[in-house]
Design a protein around this motif. Structure first.
Motif, PDB file in Angstrom:
ATOM      1  N   HIS A  12     137.323  67.828 -13.648  1.00  0.00           N
ATOM      2  CA  HIS A  12     138.307  68.102 -14.697  1.00  0.00           C
ATOM      3  C   HIS A  12     139.064  69.371 -14.330  1.00  0.00           C
ATOM      4  O   HIS A  12     138.444  70.394 -14.045  1.00  0.00           O
ATOM      5  N   HIS A 133     143.591  60.726 -14.083  1.00  0.00           N
ATOM      6  CA  HIS A 133     144.229  60.500 -15.375  1.00  0.00           C
ATOM      7  C   HIS A 133     144.379  61.807 -16.138  1.00  0.00           C
ATOM      8  O   HIS A 133     143.837  62.838 -15.758  1.00  0.00           O
ATOM      9  N   GLU A 135     144.320  63.815 -19.866  1.00  0.00           N
ATOM     10  CA  GLU A 135     143.711  63.769 -21.196  1.00  0.00           C
ATOM     11  C   GLU A 135     143.796  65.141 -21.843  1.00  0.00           C
ATOM     12  O   GLU A 135     144.381  66.068 -21.278  1.00  0.00           O
ATOM     13  N   GLU A 161     141.801  64.568 -14.965  1.00  0.00           N
ATOM     14  CA  GLU A 161     140.486  64.161 -14.457  1.00  0.00           C
ATOM     15  C   GLU A 161     140.643  63.414 -13.144  1.00  0.00           C
ATOM     16  O   GLU A 161     141.333  62.401 -13.073  1.00  0.00           O
TER      17      GLU A 161
HETATM   18 MN    MN Z   1     137.259  63.330 -19.008  1.00  0.00          MN
END
Ligand code: MN
Ligand code: ZN
Length: 483
Positions: A12, A133, A135, A161
């Motif tokens: 992350h 992705h 988030e 991520e």
């Molecule tokens: Mn995540």
């Protein structure tokens, strides 16, 4: 029995945006608790998210830097679960249509831990990615003696991520992966990616299986790592623990473990009988995003990446592979070197001065290359004075110290102090003759084949000249006279 290790990482990364992912609150570290909040990032009912364009741009840029396929259309979904630091009970994330898929992170020798650089199992390995992705981050809990406080300043900050294939085969490769990834993210100014500051966080999935087995072994997840070296230690511990368990005939089960760096051990947190069902569904408040226009904006931002810069420094400036790596590792250092080396006659010598004398002087004074008192061009002048034998390298050190302290140019210092190297052949010849006459024994030794005696005689000439003689010339003249 031999065992194979397969490691996959989920990283992350906090993006360097000024505002949060779905609201206009500032992204800032160290502000008073809950001072950077609004109804949206507090998760109040009815608050609506609005997309942060810059976060999309940085994620697409990361995708381009890592050779990913950028989806023509990506979508945002709700990942449902209950957690006190996420009061709306879902995290906005991406499920089946992430912004990036595939791609890879190339590992290079110097990304490995120092002690492992001599035995790299797969040189030039590229770790393939599954996806990247975008988030939102959750709030941060602080546990006090009898209560828990929650700070929502972090809630809703953009988080990228990055998920790898389970094809990392050792703790050292995981270390190299994170080091190489961090470097690329910094090059793109996507994130500072400092694990100690929580800007990059890593979960590791590790499984071990007998070499004869095709299918991956039980997936064991380790959480709570806050340094790249910690990841290496945790994985090394797990490889050993799992190998030993298999060797004893035990069956490993899917579980989540916590790494305790002080204890140097992992501890069981929970066993996972099955994968969680997060009931993902498209967030009805957010429209799908088309990447076409985004890509046009981002393509121009792709920087020269560390691998390309390293190769170019070696080819263009003839610096060693090691020096190139140290220079490239820090973008400010690379920029400083490049502006000094551009058009320089002796770029390799410049690299030496930067990496040795300048770096240690900066460290000693608590400075960084960005606020170096010596400008890149000024250092080149010093290197040229030495190369032209106007001053000796010993005198160069003296001039350098003065440059660092006063900010004056090398030429000015040489003039003011009357420092100049003795490069007058006639004068040096006279000194050499004097020394030869005064030291018959080493002279005889040298003539008798004892080559090291020359250094002694050379030292005597330098002493006699009070360090002013050009050492190269002294050597040449002595050799000629002793034939
Ligand atoms: Mn995540
Ligand atoms: Zn907000």
């Amino acid at each position: 029995m031999k065992y194979l290790t397969a490691i996959g990482l989920e990283v992350h990364v906090q993006l360097k945006t000024r505002s949060k992912m779905f609201c206009g609150c500032a992204v800032e570290f160290g502000a008073p608790p809950n001072s950077l909040t609004c109804p949206t990032c507090l998760g109040l009912p009815g608050a609506l998210p609005a997309m942060n364009h810059e976060a999309l741009r940085l994620t697409a840029l990361t995708g381009l830097m890592l050779g990913c396929d950028i989806a023509p259309v990506c979508n945002f979904d709700r990942k449902n679960y209950f957690y006190p630091d996420m009061p709306k009970n879902y995290q906005i994330s991406q499920y089946d249509l992430p912004i990036c898929e595939n791609g890879r992170v190339p590992l290079h020798e110097f990304a490995y831990p120092k002690d492992a650089q001599r035995q790299i199992a797969a040189p030039d390995k590229k770790v393939r990615l599954v996806r990247i992705h975008l988030e939102e981050d959750v709030a941060k809990s602080f546990h006090f003696e009898t209560s828990t406080g929650i700070d929502f300043n972090r809630a809703g900050t953009p988080l990228m991520e990055i998920v790898t294939q389970p094809e990392i085969h050792s703790p050292e490769e995981a270390f190299a992966f994170l080091t190489a990834l961090k470097q690329i993210l910094r090059y793109g100014a996507v994130s500072d990616a400092d694990m100690e500051k929580g800007q990059m966080r890593c979960d590791c999935n590790i499984s071990v299986r007998p070499i004869t087995q095709q299918a991956l072994g039980a997936k064991i997840e380790i959480k709570n790592m806050n340094s790249i070296s910690g990841v290496r230690r945790a994985l090394a511990y797990e490889v050993e623990r799992q190998n030993a368990a298999l060797a004893r005939g035990e069956t490993l089960r899917q579980e989540t473990r916590r790494w305790d760096d002080d204890a140097g051990q992992t501890f069981l947190m929970r066993t996972k009988e099955m994968a969680h069902d997060y009931r993902y569904f498209p967030d009805p408040d957010l429209l799908p995003v088309k990447s076409e226009g985004l890509l046009d904006e981002v393509r121009a931002l792709v920087p020269e990446l560390p691998g390309a810069k390293r190769a170019r420094f070696i080819a263009q400036y003839q610096v060693s592979a090691y020096d190139a790596d140290v220079l490239v590792d820090d973008l400010d250092l690379a920029r400083y070197f490049e502006s000094a080396a551009h058009g320089a006659r002796k770029p390799k010598h410049l690299a030496n001065w930067i990496l040795n004398d300048l770096q240690s002087a900066l460290t000693h004074h608590g400075l960084t290359i960005a606020n170096s008192p010596i400008a890149p061009g000024a250092l080149d002048e010093l290197v040229n004075l030495i190369h032209d034998r106007r001053i000796s390298s010993t005198q160069g050190k003296e001039v350098f110290a003065e440059m660092f302290a006063s900010g004056k140019s090398a030429g000015t210092i040489v003039q003011e102090k009357g420092i100049a190297q003795l490069s007058d052949t006639g004068a040096i010849e006279a000194l050499c003759e004097q020394v030869i006459a005064a030291h018959p024994k080493p002279v005889a030794d040298f003539r008798g084949g004892h080559a090291a005696s020359l250094n002694y005689l050379k030292g005597q000439v330098m002493k006699l000249s009070q360090g002013q003689a050009n050492p190269g010339l002294v050597g040449e003249i002595l050799k000629r006279k002793l034939k």
